[in-house]
Design a protein around this motif. Structure first.
Motif, PDB file in Angstrom:
ATOM      1  N   GLU A 125     -13.446 -44.708 -14.300  1.00  0.00           N
ATOM      2  CA  GLU A 125     -14.857 -44.357 -14.404  1.00  0.00           C
ATOM      3  C   GLU A 125     -15.764 -45.551 -14.136  1.00  0.00           C
ATOM      4  O   GLU A 125     -16.826 -45.407 -13.524  1.00  0.00           O
ATOM      5  CB  GLU A 125     -15.144 -43.790 -15.794  1.00  0.00           C
ATOM      6  N   GLN A 166     -14.736 -38.556 -18.857  1.00  0.00           N
ATOM      7  CA  GLN A 166     -13.544 -39.127 -18.228  1.00  0.00           C
ATOM      8  C   GLN A 166     -13.228 -38.400 -16.924  1.00  0.00           C
ATOM      9  O   GLN A 166     -13.483 -37.196 -16.803  1.00  0.00           O
ATOM     10  CB  GLN A 166     -12.346 -39.029 -19.179  1.00  0.00           C
ATOM     11  N   THR A 167     -12.683 -39.131 -15.978  1.00  0.00           N
ATOM     12  CA  THR A 167     -12.292 -38.530 -14.712  1.00  0.00           C
ATOM     13  C   THR A 167     -11.040 -37.676 -14.900  1.00  0.00           C
ATOM     14  O   THR A 167     -10.413 -37.677 -15.958  1.00  0.00           O
ATOM     15  CB  THR A 167     -12.047 -39.619 -13.660  1.00  0.00           C
ATOM     16  N   ASN A 168     -10.662 -36.937 -13.885  1.00  0.00           N
ATOM     17  CA  ASN A 168      -9.480 -36.086 -13.998  1.00  0.00           C
ATOM     18  C   ASN A 168      -8.232 -36.833 -13.527  1.00  0.00           C
ATOM     19  O   ASN A 168      -8.307 -37.860 -12.845  1.00  0.00           O
ATOM     20  CB  ASN A 168      -9.666 -34.779 -13.222  1.00  0.00           C
ATOM     21  N   GLU A 171      -7.578 -37.686  -9.763  1.00  0.00           N
ATOM     22  CA  GLU A 171      -8.298 -38.863  -9.272  1.00  0.00           C
ATOM     23  C   GLU A 171      -7.601 -40.133  -9.720  1.00  0.00           C
ATOM     24  O   GLU A 171      -7.497 -41.100  -8.953  1.00  0.00           O
ATOM     25  CB  GLU A 171      -9.741 -38.842  -9.781  1.00  0.00           C
ATOM     26  N   ARG A 172      -7.114 -40.148 -10.946  1.00  0.00           N
ATOM     27  CA  ARG A 172      -6.378 -41.322 -11.427  1.00  0.00           C
ATOM     28  C   ARG A 172      -5.147 -41.590 -10.559  1.00  0.00           C
ATOM     29  O   ARG A 172      -4.861 -42.728 -10.205  1.00  0.00           O
ATOM     30  CB  ARG A 172      -5.942 -41.121 -12.881  1.00  0.00           C
TER      31      ARG A 172
END
Length: 202
Positions: A125, A166-168, A171-172
């Motif tokens: 993020e 938080q990103t998903n 994406e990580r």
């Protein structure tokens, strides 16, 4: 190059969503000899009474975030910032420099070639990749994450509020160097950490 690198240490970011099992993975790396620091623990230290960011945090948020003894009540602070993105941003602006300085000071004390695992939930993020030599994401199914978070004392509503920031996991997976999947048992998880350790120390 890692901005916080000192005397040849290898600085590795360990990230993942809430309830993914980052701390469990960090403990497994510690068994291999890594030195582990947790962003959340450093955050607690810098805002605690006597911490380097305590005065500034209380000055902004007011005494309503203190308990009857005058100690900062992190649950009250969390209730404010996780329901107001602007206040969360202000808290980050106050605390992040203090946290980074504390981490840097601790890394300076380590022997050369130490592998440092820094558990940092918001690596993606905040796009902090340039501060680290390698990055690892712990990926876990959402239902498992929710159950773990609730087992730790969060309500389902708290969990949903926090994952908004938080990103998903997809994406990580795209952005980190190493992915560890935490959907099975400890034996499977430990094997993945063993393999990751070989990559970090090759």
């Amino acid at each position: 190059m890692a901005l916080l690198l000192y005397a040849g240490e290898v600085l590795v970011a360990l990230t993942g969503g809430i309830g993914s099992g980052k701390s469990t993975v960090a403990d497994l790396f510690a068994k291999h000899g890594a030195v582990v620091f947790h962003a959340d623990e450093l955050a607690r230290e810098v805002v605690a009474n006597g911490g380097s960011a305590h005065t500034a945090v209380v000055a902004h948020f007011g005494e309503k975030i203190l308990d009857a003894s005058g100690t900062l009540d992190r649950s009250k602070l969390a209730e404010i910032v996780f329901n107001d993105p602007t206040e969360l941003k202000i808290l980050e602006l106050i605390t992040h420099p203090a946290i980074q300085l504390e981490l840097a000071n601790r890394i300076k004390e380590l022997p050369p070639q130490t592998v440092v695992i820094y558990e940092i939930p918001l690596l993606i993020e905040k796009m902090l990749f340039e501060k680290f030599d390698k990055s690892i994401a712990v990926i876990s199914e959402l239902d498992l994450r929710r159950n773990r978070a609730i087992d730790r004392g969060l309500t389902a509503e708290d969990f949903e509020n926090r994952i908004q920031f938080q990103t998903n996991d997809s994406e990580r997976e795209k952005l980190v160097d190493i992915v560890i999947y935490n959907n099975g048992n400890m034996t499977e998880l430990a094997k993945q950490v063993d393999q990751a350790w070989l990559q970090l120390t090759a």
